[in-house]
Design a protein around this motif. Structure first.
Motif, PDB file in Angstrom:
ATOM      1  N   GLU A 253       9.797  -2.113  17.328  1.00 41.68           N
ATOM      2  CA  GLU A 253       8.414  -2.656  17.171  1.00 41.68           C
ATOM      3  C   GLU A 253       7.347  -1.496  16.231  1.00 41.68           C
ATOM      4  N   ALA A 254       7.827  -0.356  16.744  1.00 40.96           N
ATOM      5  CA  ALA A 254       6.902   0.796  15.998  1.00 40.96           C
ATOM      6  C   ALA A 254       7.307   0.925  14.454  1.00 40.96           C
ATOM      7  N   ALA A 255       8.839   0.635  14.439  1.00 46.70           N
ATOM      8  CA  ALA A 255       9.126   0.768  12.718  1.00 46.70           C
ATOM      9  C   ALA A 255       8.574  -0.411  12.256  1.00 46.70           C
ATOM     10  N   LYS A 256       8.675  -1.686  12.653  1.00 49.66           N
ATOM     11  CA  LYS A 256       8.177  -2.984  12.117  1.00 49.66           C
ATOM     12  C   LYS A 256       6.613  -2.526  11.659  1.00 49.66           C
ATOM     13  N   GLN A 257       5.702  -2.124  12.638  1.00 52.21           N
ATOM     14  CA  GLN A 257       4.393  -1.828  12.148  1.00 52.21           C
ATOM     15  C   GLN A 257       4.273  -0.783  11.190  1.00 52.21           C
ATOM     16  N   ALA A 258       5.102   0.220  11.202  1.00 47.36           N
ATOM     17  CA  ALA A 258       4.933   1.167  10.127  1.00 47.36           C
ATOM     18  C   ALA A 258       5.214   0.606   8.793  1.00 47.36           C
TER      19      ALA A 258
ATOM     20  N   ALA B  53       1.541  -2.533   2.877  1.00 50.47           N
ATOM     21  CA  ALA B  53       0.434  -2.930   2.547  1.00 50.47           C
ATOM     22  C   ALA B  53      -0.294  -1.835   1.544  1.00 50.47           C
ATOM     23  N   GLU B  54       0.097  -0.465   1.925  1.00 46.03           N
ATOM     24  CA  GLU B  54      -0.456   0.797   1.040  1.00 46.03           C
ATOM     25  C   GLU B  54       0.326   0.613  -0.223  1.00 46.03           C
ATOM     26  N   THR B  55       1.788   0.062  -0.424  1.00 45.44           N
ATOM     27  CA  THR B  55       2.363   0.038  -1.403  1.00 45.44           C
ATOM     28  C   THR B  55       1.656  -0.939  -2.538  1.00 45.44           C
ATOM     29  N   ARG B  56       1.343  -2.043  -1.900  1.00 46.51           N
ATOM     30  CA  ARG B  56       0.585  -3.202  -2.579  1.00 46.51           C
ATOM     31  C   ARG B  56      -0.614  -2.735  -2.995  1.00 46.51           C
ATOM     32  N   LYS B  57      -1.446  -1.837  -2.273  1.00 47.91           N
ATOM     33  CA  LYS B  57      -2.617  -1.279  -2.797  1.00 47.91           C
ATOM     34  C   LYS B  57      -2.295  -0.506  -3.820  1.00 47.91           C
ATOM     35  N   ALA B  58      -1.721   0.208  -3.768  1.00 49.33           N
ATOM     36  CA  ALA B  58      -1.297   1.297  -4.848  1.00 49.33           C
ATOM     37  C   ALA B  58      -0.813   0.448  -6.056  1.00 49.33           C
ATOM     38  N   GLU B  59       0.025  -0.434  -6.009  1.00 49.74           N
ATOM     39  CA  GLU B  59       0.222  -1.314  -7.153  1.00 49.74           C
ATOM     40  C   GLU B  59      -0.898  -1.892  -7.900  1.00 49.74           C
ATOM     41  N   ARG B  60      -1.689  -2.492  -7.200  1.00 50.84           N
ATOM     42  CA  ARG B  60      -3.038  -3.044  -7.608  1.00 50.84           C
ATOM     43  C   ARG B  60      -3.790  -2.135  -8.041  1.00 50.84           C
ATOM     44  N   VAL B  61      -4.125  -1.209  -7.612  1.00 54.99           N
ATOM     45  CA  VAL B  61      -4.855  -0.024  -8.221  1.00 54.99           C
ATOM     46  C   VAL B  61      -4.432   0.525  -9.738  1.00 54.99           C
ATOM     47  N   GLU B  62      -2.997   0.597  -9.646  1.00 53.91           N
ATOM     48  CA  GLU B  62      -2.480   1.122 -10.892  1.00 53.91           C
ATOM     49  C   GLU B  62      -2.626  -0.181 -12.104  1.00 53.91           C
ATOM     50  N   TYR B  63      -2.456  -1.348 -11.415  1.00 47.99           N
ATOM     51  CA  TYR B  63      -2.712  -2.432 -12.361  1.00 47.99           C
ATOM     52  C   TYR B  63      -4.044  -2.601 -13.136  1.00 47.99           C
ATOM     53  N   ILE B  64      -5.055  -2.423 -12.128  1.00 43.98           N
ATOM     54  CA  ILE B  64      -6.447  -2.495 -12.563  1.00 43.98           C
ATOM     55  C   ILE B  64      -6.806  -1.247 -13.453  1.00 43.98           C
ATOM     56  N   ARG B  65      -6.269  -0.171 -13.266  1.00 45.39           N
ATOM     57  CA  ARG B  65      -6.518   0.983 -14.104  1.00 45.39           C
ATOM     58  C   ARG B  65      -5.953   0.899 -15.558  1.00 45.39           C
ATOM     59  N   ARG B  66      -4.555   0.256 -15.704  1.00 48.68           N
ATOM     60  CA  ARG B  66      -4.022  -0.078 -16.935  1.00 48.68           C
ATOM     61  C   ARG B  66      -4.526  -0.898 -17.672  1.00 48.68           C
TER      62      ARG B  66
ATOM     63  N   ALA C 256     -11.277   3.481  -0.187  1.00 55.57           N
ATOM     64  CA  ALA C 256     -11.475   2.119  -0.469  1.00 55.57           C
ATOM     65  C   ALA C 256     -10.259   1.254   0.412  1.00 55.57           C
ATOM     66  N   THR C 257     -10.838   0.155   0.889  1.00 55.27           N
ATOM     67  CA  THR C 257      -9.975  -0.497   2.196  1.00 55.27           C
ATOM     68  C   THR C 257      -8.917  -1.363   1.357  1.00 55.27           C
ATOM     69  N   PRO C 258      -7.791  -1.913   1.826  1.00 51.37           N
ATOM     70  CA  PRO C 258      -6.960  -3.081   1.224  1.00 51.37           C
ATOM     71  C   PRO C 258      -7.873  -4.311   0.872  1.00 51.37           C
ATOM     72  N   GLU C 259      -8.869  -4.447   1.525  1.00 48.75           N
ATOM     73  CA  GLU C 259      -9.629  -5.647   1.284  1.00 48.75           C
ATOM     74  C   GLU C 259     -10.469  -5.653   0.108  1.00 48.75           C
TER      75      GLU C 259
END
Length: 422
Positions: free
Chosen positions: A278-283, A289-302, A339-342
């Motif tokens: 369960e801990a691994a699943k939460q991690a 979520a962090e990866t998706r956030k980073a990809e979106r940040v990079e996309y907007i910057r590009r 900045a939050t993921p939202e």
């Protein structure tokens, strides 16, 4: 050493200088040009070692701290911390190179002598004020913030007073707690400074800097991006980030690092224990979520930097200047690591909406978009049909399947006839 002692009501030459130094400190504390000149002379000539340390005492002061604290006419009658504060005020003629060198030498000597007694003039209250100032300038980024972190933070800091009697550094986790940022970000600033030192861009390493250190010459902002990165790259950096995250979670860094170095043991624990699973699943959910956030940040910057995007149908296109400028307004929002993921998701959706608006507002692009969508749909359909093995189809065909194929054939014939008309 011969010590000249005050006789009757007269002061010796050395005591007269001490008296003048004290009155100058009390009279000109706001603009202490005279005090700084006198203090430089007292330090250079060792005057404080040539006066008695008290009434009917033939021995000099044992330390510079005693000299400052001693009551007049033997000492200055002040707290060392107050003198250190006065030293921060520039001499009115410090623009003259010779005077500046003399003042810097005096300040260094005074601070070194007081440091021998454990007096640095740097309190936890001042540290808190400095960290709040850092937090206020946090969004500006750059070399000054990295310099400040290098002065305040040590990867192995435990909060104890260092042997050299300098103010103690604190951990990245403690700095992050006080400034309201993340330990990972603090470490990235620290690593940027260390990398700059290794590259010869700055002269002082992190081991040379300490809380309250005098400002140093900083490199041009143009080269900042070569040393600071928001990405996690090297193995040593990953280990440092794991250790910092462990501090935040309240566990020993060694425990987290052991798990990092033994993924097989982690896999076995996940398989064998439900709580670990369960801990691994939460991690993994947090990591995703962090990866998706980073990809979106990079996309907007590009998008903001290059203006090259793909439409919903996959059409490559260049954003108009106005749309590109509007996309740039979201960069500051998403690049703020607080900045939050939202917030990042909202900015990402806003940029996507800009692309849709651009397609809809330009008739030529709109036609190309529809053509691309139709071509993609038909090409996919043809590929699916071509993947059907005729022998297998004959073996399983029934009335329902024949009806579906006949309907598909009729639809394709109708479309072909429609576009073949003049």
């Amino acid at each position: 050493m011969t010590v000249r002692v005050e006789s009757n009501s007269y002061l010796t030459e050395e005591q007269q200088r001490v008296y003048q130094l004290r009155t100058s400190l009390e009279r000109n504390g706001g603009t202490p040009g005279g005090f700084l000149d006198l203090l430089a002379a007292v330090v250079e000539e060792g005057t404080w070692r040539q006066v008695p340390s008290g009434v009917n005492v033939g021995q000099p002061f044992a330390s510079f701290t005693e000299f400052i604290e001693a009551k007049p006419p033997f000492g200055l009658g002040h707290k060392p911390e107050y003198v250190l504060k006065v030293l921060q005020v520039p001499h009115p003629n410090e623009g003259v190179p010779e005077i500046r060198r003399r003042m810097e030498a005096m300040r260094g000597a005074v601070r070194a002598m007081l440091a021998e007694d454990g007096i640095t003039g740097y309190s936890e209250e001042q540290r808190d004020r400095d960290i709040k100032a850092w937090s206020a300038l946090d969004r500006s980024g750059g070399w000054w913030l990295a310099f400040f972190v290098a002065c305040q933070v040590s990867k192995g800091a435990d909060g104890k007073q260092p042997a050299a009697s300098r103010p103690a550094k604190i951990s990245a986790a403690e700095f992050a707690r006080r400034s309201g940022t993340s330990p990972e970000r603090v470490l990235r600033y620290l690593q940027a400074w260390e990398a700059a030192r290794e590259g010869g861009v700055v002269q002082s390493g992190t081991a040379d800097l300490f809380p309250g250190h005098e400002p140093v010459d900083l490199p041009d902002e143009d080269v900042w991006g070569q040393f600071y990165s928001s990405r996690r790259s090297s193995t040593s950096e990953r280990s440092a980030l794991v250790a910092a995250a462990a501090e935040v979670a309240g566990i020993r860094p060694t425990k987290a690092l052991e798990v990092k170095e033994n993924p097989t043991a982690l896999k076995v624990a996940i398989i064998a224990d439900q709580r670990t699973a369960e801990a691994a699943k939460q991690a993994l959910e947090v990591r995703a979520a962090e990866t998706r956030k980073a990809e979106r940040v990079e996309y907007i910057r590009r998008v903001a930097d290059e203006g090259k995007v793909k439409s919903p149908a996959g059409l490559s296109m260049d954003l108009p200047a106005q749309a590109k400028e509007k996309a740039a307004t979201y960069v500051a929002v998403v690049q703020d690591e607080k900045a939050t993921p939202e917030a990042v998701a909202e900015a990402y959706e806003a940029v996507q909406a800009l692309i849709v608006e651009t397609v809809a507002s330009d008739p030529e692009i709109s036609i190309r978009e529809q053509r691309t969508r139709f071509t993609k749909a038909i090409t996919t359909t043809v590929k699916n049909i071509e993947s059907i093995d005729p022998d297998d189809l004959i073996a399983v065909a029934d009335d329902d399947l024949r009806a579906v194929i006949a309907a598909a054939q009729k639809r394709i014939n109708d479309l072909a006839a429609l576009i073949s008309r003049p």
